[in-house]
Design an enzyme around this catalytic site. Structure first.
Site, PDB file in Angstrom:
ATOM      1  N   VAL A  74       4.404  25.741  35.206  1.00 44.70           N
ATOM      2  CA  VAL A  74       4.662  28.027  35.324  1.00 44.70           C
ATOM      3  C   VAL A  74       5.734  28.058  34.424  1.00 44.70           C
ATOM      4  O   VAL A  74       7.123  27.566  33.826  1.00 44.70           O
ATOM      5  CB  VAL A  74       5.347  28.391  36.581  1.00 44.70           C
ATOM      6  CG1 VAL A  74       5.332  29.862  36.685  1.00 44.70           C
ATOM      7  CG2 VAL A  74       3.722  27.914  37.206  1.00 44.70           C
ATOM      8  N   LYS A  75       5.490  28.685  32.859  1.00 45.34           N
ATOM      9  CA  LYS A  75       6.387  28.723  32.120  1.00 45.34           C
ATOM     10  C   LYS A  75       7.519  29.938  32.252  1.00 45.34           C
ATOM     11  O   LYS A  75       6.863  31.193  32.904  1.00 45.34           O
ATOM     12  CB  LYS A  75       5.897  28.996  30.887  1.00 45.34           C
ATOM     13  CG  LYS A  75       6.307  28.614  29.214  1.00 45.34           C
ATOM     14  CD  LYS A  75       5.425  28.855  28.795  1.00 45.34           C
ATOM     15  CE  LYS A  75       6.346  29.377  26.891  1.00 45.34           C
ATOM     16  NZ  LYS A  75       4.513  28.860  25.786  1.00 45.34           N
ATOM     17  N   ILE A  76       8.820  29.820  31.832  1.00 46.58           N
ATOM     18  CA  ILE A  76       9.298  30.891  32.573  1.00 46.58           C
ATOM     19  C   ILE A  76      10.580  30.783  31.066  1.00 46.58           C
ATOM     20  O   ILE A  76      11.197  30.461  31.110  1.00 46.58           O
ATOM     21  CB  ILE A  76      10.318  29.926  34.029  1.00 46.58           C
ATOM     22  CG1 ILE A  76       9.273  29.514  35.278  1.00 46.58           C
ATOM     23  CG2 ILE A  76      11.291  30.849  34.738  1.00 46.58           C
ATOM     24  CD1 ILE A  76      10.576  28.622  36.115  1.00 46.58           C
TER      25      ILE A  76
ATOM     26  N   ALA B 186       1.302  28.104  31.647  1.00 39.77           N
ATOM     27  CA  ALA B 186       0.644  29.795  31.048  1.00 39.77           C
ATOM     28  C   ALA B 186       2.110  30.139  32.177  1.00 39.77           C
ATOM     29  O   ALA B 186       3.442  29.393  33.333  1.00 39.77           O
ATOM     30  CB  ALA B 186      -0.103  29.928  32.339  1.00 39.77           C
TER      31      ALA B 186
ATOM     32  N   VAL C  10       4.937  33.479  33.150  1.00 40.72           N
ATOM     33  CA  VAL C  10       5.421  34.396  33.600  1.00 40.72           C
ATOM     34  C   VAL C  10       5.273  35.829  33.188  1.00 40.72           C
ATOM     35  O   VAL C  10       6.382  35.370  32.210  1.00 40.72           O
ATOM     36  CB  VAL C  10       6.383  34.479  35.138  1.00 40.72           C
ATOM     37  CG1 VAL C  10       5.791  33.412  35.762  1.00 40.72           C
ATOM     38  CG2 VAL C  10       7.314  34.187  34.515  1.00 40.72           C
TER      39      VAL C  10
END
Ligand code: G3P
Length: 218
Positions: free
Chosen positions: A82-84, A56, A58
């Protein structure tokens, strides 16, 4: 090699889970926008369907805000990754998540130097965008080979290569040959992997010949 599916559509995920070939799911802001659904509800629903990693992304720009958003997304379920984005702020946030033992997927990677930085920041996954590189006139799959060689040179670079922006079945075969750890695949392309005209014609002929025997197995 792991298969993730690149979608935010719940029905597509449910459909493909029946194949037992799906190891995880990736989403991005564009896929969430296309679904027309709320990001937190969607990620929560996906995590109820699958225990594997669910990325998912940010949408903040600064590292501190990315960390805040990432914590909120990861709190939805323990399998949220967490995808950044691959920016200096993104790498700073990635390193913070590494220290917090929260998994990350560093996205929008278009070069080996970017992939090296992501690994040094402690990314769990790096997402090189194969199809978008092809679109810009550069052979996208070559990047997978470059990153594989670099990561394999060092025992302390443990980031997994997640081939993304996959546009056709040939991309999957090529990245598998080059040693990608994961491919994130649009649902239609995953289904296309099984297709071969000789399989279809062969089966048709077997069934025709079988009918002439008048036999039944059950
Ligand atoms: O999820 C990231 C990536 O797979 C996007 O693919 O087709 O929008 O370039 P695409």
């Amino acid at each position: 090699m792991k298969f993730f599916i690149d979608t935010a559509e719940i029905d597509e995920i449910e459909d493909l889970l029946k194949t037992n070939m799906v190891d995880g799911v990736t989403t991005n802001p564009s896929l969430i926008a296309k679904s027309g659904k709320d990001i937190k509800e969607t990620i929560s629903k996906i995590c109820q369907l699958i225990s594997g990693p669910v990325s998912a992304e940010v949408t903040a720009i600064t590292s501190s805000e990315m960390v805040e958003e990432g914590k909120i997304l990861h709190a939805i379920a323990p399998n949220v990754v967490v995808k950044i984005p691959l920016t200096w702020d993104g790498l700073e946030a990635c390193n913070k998540f590494y220290n917090l033992k929260i998994p990350t997927n560093v996205t929008l990677c278009f070069s080996a130097s970017q992939a090296l930085l992501a690994a040094k920041a402690g990314a769990t996954y790096i997402s090189p965008f194969i199809g978008r590189l092809d679109d810009s006139g550069i052979e996208g799959v070559e990047l997978i080979g470059q990153i594989r060689s670099i990561y394999d040179n060092y025992d302390n670079l443990n980031t997994q290569i997640l081939a993304a922006s996959i546009r056709n079945t040939n991309h999957i075969i090529q990245v598998a040959m080059l040693g990608a750890d994961v491919a994130t695949i649009p649902p239609k392309i995953l289904k296309d992997l099984i297709k071969h005209p000789l399989t279809e014609i062969g089966l048709e002929n077997f069934l025709k010949d079988w009918e002439t025997t008048g036999q039944k197995i059950r």
